[in-house]
Write a protein that holds these residues in place. Structure first.
Motif, PDB file in Angstrom:
ATOM      1  N   ASP A 256      31.813  41.533  33.383  1.00  0.00           N
ATOM      2  CA  ASP A 256      32.991  40.728  34.149  1.00  0.00           C
ATOM      3  C   ASP A 256      32.464  39.874  35.381  1.00  0.00           C
ATOM      4  OD1 ASP A 256      36.557  40.805  34.335  1.00  0.00           O
ATOM      5  OD2 ASP A 256      35.446  40.205  36.079  1.00  0.00           O
ATOM      6  N   ILE A 257      32.611  38.518  35.365  1.00  0.00           N
ATOM      7  CA  ILE A 257      31.954  37.943  36.464  1.00  0.00           C
ATOM      8  C   ILE A 257      32.891  38.130  37.567  1.00  0.00           C
ATOM      9  CG2 ILE A 257      31.228  35.507  37.239  1.00  0.00           C
ATOM     10  CD1 ILE A 257      31.039  34.748  34.465  1.00  0.00           C
ATOM     11  N   HIS A 259      34.583  37.913  41.189  1.00  0.00           N
ATOM     12  CA  HIS A 259      35.383  36.758  42.021  1.00  0.00           C
ATOM     13  C   HIS A 259      35.279  35.760  41.377  1.00  0.00           C
ATOM     14  CE1 HIS A 259      35.850  39.780  44.938  1.00  0.00           C
ATOM     15  NE2 HIS A 259      34.927  39.882  45.412  1.00  0.00           N
ATOM     16  N   PHE A 260      35.685  35.463  40.182  1.00  0.00           N
ATOM     17  CA  PHE A 260      35.643  34.116  39.230  1.00  0.00           C
ATOM     18  C   PHE A 260      36.514  33.183  39.782  1.00  0.00           C
ATOM     19  CE2 PHE A 260      35.794  31.213  35.595  1.00  0.00           C
ATOM     20  CZ  PHE A 260      34.715  30.837  35.525  1.00  0.00           C
ATOM     21  N   ASN A 262      37.922  32.654  42.605  1.00  0.00           N
ATOM     22  CA  ASN A 262      37.261  31.969  43.761  1.00  0.00           C
ATOM     23  C   ASN A 262      36.322  30.961  43.523  1.00  0.00           C
ATOM     24  OD1 ASN A 262      38.510  33.750  45.588  1.00  0.00           O
ATOM     25  ND2 ASN A 262      36.737  34.897  46.017  1.00  0.00           N
ATOM     26  N   HIS A 269      37.547  23.741  38.576  1.00  0.00           N
ATOM     27  CA  HIS A 269      37.407  24.499  37.155  1.00  0.00           C
ATOM     28  C   HIS A 269      36.253  24.148  36.440  1.00  0.00           C
ATOM     29  CE1 HIS A 269      41.436  26.347  37.598  1.00  0.00           C
ATOM     30  NE2 HIS A 269      41.047  27.043  36.420  1.00  0.00           N
ATOM     31  N   ASP A 273      33.393  26.370  34.567  1.00  0.00           N
ATOM     32  CA  ASP A 273      33.143  26.216  33.433  1.00  0.00           C
ATOM     33  C   ASP A 273      31.559  26.285  32.919  1.00  0.00           C
ATOM     34  OD1 ASP A 273      35.624  26.043  32.234  1.00  0.00           O
ATOM     35  OD2 ASP A 273      35.961  23.958  31.714  1.00  0.00           O
ATOM     36  N   LEU A 276      30.065  29.669  33.647  1.00  0.00           N
ATOM     37  CA  LEU A 276      30.695  30.537  32.376  1.00  0.00           C
ATOM     38  C   LEU A 276      29.298  30.119  31.263  1.00  0.00           C
ATOM     39  CD1 LEU A 276      34.103  30.489  31.798  1.00  0.00           C
ATOM     40  CD2 LEU A 276      32.768  32.529  32.240  1.00  0.00           C
ATOM     41  N   GLY A 298      38.407  34.951  28.791  1.00  0.00           N
ATOM     42  CA  GLY A 298      38.140  34.389  30.378  1.00  0.00           C
ATOM     43  C   GLY A 298      36.872  34.469  30.845  1.00  0.00           C
ATOM     44  N   GLU A 299      36.644  35.383  31.740  1.00  0.00           N
ATOM     45  CA  GLU A 299      35.419  35.290  32.342  1.00  0.00           C
ATOM     46  C   GLU A 299      34.645  36.687  32.164  1.00  0.00           C
ATOM     47  OE1 GLU A 299      37.942  36.652  33.530  1.00  0.00           O
ATOM     48  OE2 GLU A 299      37.853  37.721  35.644  1.00  0.00           O
ATOM     49  N   LYS A 370      33.667  47.826  39.728  1.00  0.00           N
ATOM     50  CA  LYS A 370      34.380  46.721  40.540  1.00  0.00           C
ATOM     51  C   LYS A 370      34.846  47.566  42.018  1.00  0.00           C
ATOM     52  CE  LYS A 370      35.004  43.096  38.091  1.00  0.00           C
ATOM     53  NZ  LYS A 370      34.615  41.526  38.242  1.00  0.00           N
ATOM     54  N   ARG A 374      31.376  45.629  43.248  1.00  0.00           N
ATOM     55  CA  ARG A 374      30.956  44.507  42.352  1.00  0.00           C
ATOM     56  C   ARG A 374      29.259  44.407  42.428  1.00  0.00           C
ATOM     57  NH1 ARG A 374      36.072  43.507  44.365  1.00  0.00           N
ATOM     58  NH2 ARG A 374      37.431  42.687  42.665  1.00  0.00           N
TER      59      ARG A 374
HETATM   60  N1  LIG Z   1      36.976  27.435  34.774  1.00  0.00           N
HETATM   61  C1  LIG Z   1      37.271  28.469  33.804  1.00  0.00           C
HETATM   62  N2  LIG Z   1      38.221  29.320  34.422  1.00  0.00           N
HETATM   63  C2  LIG Z   1      38.615  30.240  33.598  1.00  0.00           C
HETATM   64  C3  LIG Z   1      38.527  30.319  32.101  1.00  0.00           C
HETATM   65  N3  LIG Z   1      39.045  31.379  31.649  1.00  0.00           N
HETATM   66  C4  LIG Z   1      39.737  31.965  32.607  1.00  0.00           C
HETATM   67  N4  LIG Z   1      39.344  31.360  33.857  1.00  0.00           N
HETATM   68  C5  LIG Z   1      39.756  31.771  35.065  1.00  0.00           C
HETATM   69  O1  LIG Z   1      39.138  33.012  35.505  1.00  0.00           O
HETATM   70  C6  LIG Z   1      39.684  33.558  36.745  1.00  0.00           C
HETATM   71  C7  LIG Z   1      39.636  35.029  36.470  1.00  0.00           C
HETATM   72  O2  LIG Z   1      40.216  35.603  37.871  1.00  0.00           O
HETATM   73  P1  LIG Z   1      40.736  37.089  37.893  1.00  0.00           P
HETATM   74  O3  LIG Z   1      41.161  37.918  36.732  1.00  0.00           O
HETATM   75  O4  LIG Z   1      41.508  37.140  39.317  1.00  0.00           O
HETATM   76  O5  LIG Z   1      39.350  37.839  38.158  1.00  0.00           O
HETATM   77  P2  LIG Z   1      38.191  37.432  39.274  1.00  0.00           P
HETATM   78  O6  LIG Z   1      38.638  36.525  40.313  1.00  0.00           O
HETATM   79  O7  LIG Z   1      36.835  37.513  38.615  1.00  0.00           O
HETATM   80  O8  LIG Z   1      38.219  39.195  40.125  1.00  0.00           O
HETATM   81  P3  LIG Z   1      37.319  40.351  39.756  1.00  0.00           P
HETATM   82  O9  LIG Z   1      37.184  40.354  38.268  1.00  0.00           O
HETATM   83  O10 LIG Z   1      38.284  41.248  40.386  1.00  0.00           O
HETATM   84  O11 LIG Z   1      36.264  40.276  40.427  1.00  0.00           O
HETATM   85  C8  LIG Z   1      41.339  33.041  36.517  1.00  0.00           C
HETATM   86  O12 LIG Z   1      41.538  32.343  37.657  1.00  0.00           O
HETATM   87  C9  LIG Z   1      41.302  32.122  35.205  1.00  0.00           C
HETATM   88  O13 LIG Z   1      42.056  30.973  35.453  1.00  0.00           O
HETATM   89  C10 LIG Z   1      37.703  29.351  31.663  1.00  0.00           C
HETATM   90  O14 LIG Z   1      37.394  29.245  30.518  1.00  0.00           O
HETATM   91  N5  LIG Z   1      37.256  28.222  32.447  1.00  0.00           N
END
Ligand SMILES: Nc1nc2c(ncn2[C@@H]2O[C@H](COP(=O)(O)OP(=O)(O)OP(=O)(O)O)[C@@H](O)[C@H]2O)c(=O)[nH]1
Length: 389
Positions: A256-257, A259-260, A262, A269, A273, A276, A298-299, A370, A374
């Motif tokens: 899991d990436i 703070h994605f 952020n 966005h 992408d 990712l 997601g991430e 996490k 992290r």
């Molecule tokens: N750009 C982009 N964003 C995505 C995609 N899929 C999911 N996301 C975003 O990824 C983010 C995931 O956020 P969180 O689940 O809060 O996780 P995080 O910020 O990585 O926090 P931690 O996992 O706790 O480190 C969300 O804002 C989604 O909108 C995608 O295909 N492209």
């Protein structure tokens, strides 16, 4: 059974005309499914056989030169269809060169007998061989339609070969298009086999191609081009089954990436992408052929490491973590840093274990990673083995 030769020509023409009509109605301009091109080929095939029917009752150019050139045009269209179905550029010269050459030879050799017949047969045979080659090279994975194309081209070759043998053994008059005998009946009837096999082959090749595209779309993540959740979950089920059967260890990791959100918020966005895609590429580069990596959602990525011990999995995943953390994503002028946390389960699956239970264990380890700050790795029921870089 000896059949009336002009009648066989007429029946082949009918079959080709009906098939041509069907494909021309269904095929559409600018749609690269190859059906319109195949229809054009069948139309040329039908016209050729209509001209043959009048052999002896109309001028030689109309009943010999034109129809043989039309047959070459038909084979060229069938070949072009193979490339169009496979969404490839048609190699125009080798595809449409032979009908032009055959047309010219027919003009030059109009007043000869054997040379004219041998020239026409020779060019058509070369086209059949090319068609076989192109059908073989453009087959779909697990597809069989190319076998019909090869069958149709081989049938055509046999039909032409019968004529060539008759010509070189001094029996060319027996192969006049207005004479009915057994050899002629077999040679001309083969036209029906060719028309049916080639047209069906092209339609089915188009179907196989579309099925392949749909399957790819159903099982691939369009952003990273990794297997999607469904595909990687299916792979996990079979890896679990295999590991259980062989008594071998399997590692299941959820990546899991960090703070994605952020990254999306700060850089946008599109940059998210790009991160990712970059992570997917970096991980693919580092993994073995037998490892399975997919986008879980997601991430999050799901990684399967078959026949890997706990120590091996920890070393491989920590290497992956450090590689990703040390290789920022280039996005325009920006260098965007990223890192991930990973939770891993590793062991020999028991009879109670299934995808859901193992994912649950890996997910718990991820949660711990996490919480541990992290950019780190946690083995299920184990301690953190890597600190922040
Ligand atoms: N750009 C982009 N964003 C995505 C995609 N899929 C999911 N996301 C975003 O990824 C983010 C995931 O956020 P969180 O689940 O809060 O996780 P995080 O910020 O990585 O926090 P931690 O996992 O706790 O480190 C969300 O804002 C989604 O909108 C995608 O295909 N492209």
């Amino acid at each position: 059974m000896i059949a009336h030769t002009p009648t066989i020509f007429a029946s082949v023409a009918w079959v080709a005309l009906i098939m041509a009509f069907c494909l021309l109605v269904v095929g559409r301009f600018n749609q690269r499914d190859g059906l319109l091109t195949a229809g054009a080929g069948l139309l040329a095939h039908a016209l050729a056989y209509v001209c043959f029917m009048y052999y002896g009752h109309a001028p030689m150019w109309l009943t010999y030169s034109v129809p043989n050139t039309l047959l070459a045009v038909a084979l060229a269209f069938y070949s072009a269809s193979i490339f169009r179905i496979n969404q490839q550029a048609v190699p125009w010269l080798p595809v449409f060169g032979p009908p032009i050459i055959l047309g010219l030879l027919m003009i030059l050799l109009m007043d000869t007998s054997e040379p004219r017949r041998l020239a026409a047969s020779g060019v058509l045979m070369v086209q059949c061989l090319l068609l076989i080659l192109w059908a073989q090279n453009n087959q779909q994975p697990d597809g069989r339609a190319h076998l019909l194309l090869i069958g149709g081209a081989v049938a055509s070759l046999i039909g032409i070969l019968i004529r060539v043998i008759a010509i070189v053994t001094g029996l060319s008059d027996e192969m006049r298009y207005d004479i009915s005998n057994l050899r002629q009946s077999i040679s001309v009837s083969i036209g029906t086999v060719t028309v049916m096999m080639l047209s069906l082959g092209l339609v089915l090749l188009s179907k196989e191609r579309i099925e392949g595209v749909l399957k790819h779309m159903a099982l691939r993540d369009p952003l990273t081009d990794l297997p999607n959740r469904r595909a990687v979950m299916e792979q996990m089920d079979s890896e679990i089954e295999r590991a259980r059967r062989n008594g071998s260890t399997l590692a299941v990791a959820i990546i899991d990436i960090d703070h994605f959100k952020n990254i999306n918020d700060v850089y946008g966005h599109l940059a998210g992408d790009a991160v990712l895609k970059h992570c997917a590429t970096l991980m693919k580069q580092r993994l073995r052929q037998s490892d399975g990596l997919g986008r879980y959602g997601g991430e999050e990525f799901l990684l399967l490491l078959p026949e890997t011990s706990r120590e091996g999995a920890a070393i491989a995943l920590d290497d992956l973590r450090a590689h990703v953390a040390n290789t920022p994503t280039k996005f325009g002028d920006l260098n965007i840093p990223q890192h991930f946390s990973v939770g891993v389960w590793c062991g020999i699956p028991s009879t109670q274990d299934c995808g859901t239970t193992l994912l649950g264990k890996a997910d718990t380890a991820l949660y711990q990673a996490k919480h541990a700050g992290r950019n780190t790795l946690k083995l299920a029921e184990d301690i953190t083995i890597s600190a922040l870089v």
